[in-house]
Enzyme design. Structure first.
Site, mmCIF file in Angstrom:
data_model
loop_
_atom_site.group_PDB
_atom_site.id
_atom_site.type_symbol
_atom_site.label_atom_id
_atom_site.label_comp_id
_atom_site.label_asym_id
_atom_site.label_seq_id
_atom_site.Cartn_x
_atom_site.Cartn_y
_atom_site.Cartn_z
ATOM 1 N N SER A 1 7.577 -8.507 -1.317
ATOM 2 C CA SER A 1 7.279 -7.751 -0.105
ATOM 3 C C SER A 1 8.394 -7.760 0.927
ATOM 4 C CB SER A 1 5.995 -8.287 0.539
ATOM 5 O OG SER A 1 6.144 -9.650 0.882
ATOM 6 N N HIS B 1 2.047 -4.970 -3.797
ATOM 7 C CA HIS B 1 3.040 -3.956 -3.421
ATOM 8 C C HIS B 1 3.522 -3.149 -4.630
ATOM 9 C CE1 HIS B 1 3.549 -5.403 0.745
ATOM 10 N NE2 HIS B 1 3.233 -6.571 0.212
ATOM 11 N N LYS C 1 -3.088 -1.341 0.947
ATOM 12 C CA LYS C 1 -1.746 -0.757 1.023
ATOM 13 C C LYS C 1 -1.804 0.675 0.471
ATOM 14 C CE LYS C 1 0.316 -5.298 1.110
ATOM 15 N NZ LYS C 1 -0.952 -6.018 1.351
#
Length: 396
Positions: free
Chosen positions: A183, A211, A242
């Site tokens: 990240s 991610h 996300k």
């Protein structure tokens, strides 16, 4: 006896940053999370969000959340273990499982809680967990709760990983855990080598793909898909907050592993379940991703575009093996200059995240930029011009 609150009264680095008027946290938004936001009364280009596909502003996604609240209420008021399992939780889990090609899925109310819940349930006091030094903080905290022995290897260093594996007794179980996409640096784990070493020594593999989902792999299926290693990864962790525009996380694995976690994970058993709107939003976002895999290639193209534009302006970025990753880290090196630059960019209309030690190595502080599939090249050009001019002023 020492006053418990003495540490709260001592002057902190946060206090010093406030005194210098360069404190970078807790800015308030008065608009939805989007490529351009209104933050503290001013237009800002948003380069600090993990909203990778831009779906938090999608009307279908928003409407799905509204409809779920009308039908199922604002909350569950209970654990999944008891009265808190809704049909939409099961529907979401089934669809994630189908998307990833796994037998079973367990959803958690937050991504942080997901890693804590998985690791603390599966790793016992006689087991070992081996992890990349740059893994997310939630994995570290999961290790603390597990009572297992934690070993760390140097970031991306496979020789260091093998030395850790060699320390595990024959009588112990072992889980190797890595972020899929890291990240801070935006690089991709060396998953083929990790899986090969784990297989050699009889360890299991877990990938934190918070991610990676919606970002890499076939149609956004994450890091294992990116490498074609779906059959080599035992446990997938993913985030719903996300690319999938909601809140929560999930464990994806075999039915037996998932069933064990459901019955042994204290963070899962003793937490109120994900609100109906969050589950509905994640489900709608996942279905949009499935229907529009081109969103992933658009995001990857924009990531390359921004890196190329920064290179043209001689802006130094942290080296990465993933130029398609929408995390674009720019070196600013030291703490005070990084906070100062972040403040100046904010005032100039660009919001970025300051990544500071211990999240980065000493003297390698960064501006962590992150893109959405809904950014335009015009917005990226505008932001790059402001970033480059600000860095030049500071001789960076």
């Amino acid at each position: 006896m020492v006053d418990l609150f003495e540490k709260c009264m001592a002057k902190s680095k946060a206090d010093e940053a406030r005194e210098m008027n360069i404190y970078p946290y807790f800015h308030s938004l008065s608009s939805m999370q989007n490529t351009v936001v209104e933050m503290e009364g001013k237009r800002r280009i948003m380069l600090g969000s993990n909203n990778y596909l831009g779906l938090t502003a999608n009307e279908e996604v928003i409407e799905a959340g509204i409809e779920a609240e009308r039908k199922l209420g604002s909350g569950c008021s209970g654990s999944r273990f008891l009265n808190g399992t809704l049909d939409i939780h099961l529907e979401l889990e089934a669809e994630i499982g189908k998307f990833l090609g796994v037998e079973s899925v367990v959803t958690f109310p937050t991504g942080f809680q997901t890693n804590i819940g998985i690791v603390s349930a599966l790793v016992g006091k006689n087991d070992y967990i081996i992890m990349d030094r740059e893994n997310h903080a939630s994995i570290y905290d999961g290790c603390k709760l597990s009572y297992g022995t934690m070993l760390r290897y140097k970031h991306g260093d496979m020789e260091s990983l093998e030395k850790c594996l060699q320390q595990v007794p024959e009588s112990a179980g072992c889980l190797v855990v890595t972020d899929g996409v890291f990240s801070m640096a935006g690089d991709i784990a060396k998953l083929p080598e990790i899986c090969a070493l784990a297989e050699k020594y009889g360890a299991r593999v877990m990938v934190d793909d918070a991610h990676g989902i919606g970002v890499i792999g076939e149609g956004g299926r994450g890091t294992a898909s990116y490498y074609g290693l779906e059959d080599k990864v035992d446990i997938y962790m993913g985030s719903l907050s996300k690319a999938l525009a909601s809140q929560g996380g999930y464990l994806a694995a075999s039915e037996r592993i998932c069933d064990y976690v459901r019955h042994n994970s204290r963070p899962f058993i003793f937490s109120t379940s994900m609100p109906p709107a969050s589950a509905a939003v994640a489900l709608k976002a996942l279905r949009i991703l499935e229907a529009h895999p081109e969103m992933v290639t658009t995001l990857q193209g924009l990531s390359k575009y921004m890196r190329n534009r920064l290179n043209e302006r001689n802006v130094k970025m942290k080296p990465s093996n993933g130029d398609i990753i929408p995390i674009v880290p720019i070196y600013t090196y030291e703490l005070i200059p990084t906070l100062t630059i972040t403040k100046e960019l904010y005032e100039a209309g660009v919001y970025v995240n300051a990544a500071l030690p211990p999240a980065t190595p000493p003297h390698e502080a960064l501006l962590r930029n992150s893109l959405m599939a809904t950014h335009t090249t015009d917005l990226i050009d505008e932001a790059v011009d402001i970033i480059a001019a600000t860095l030049k002023k500071h001789n960076i």
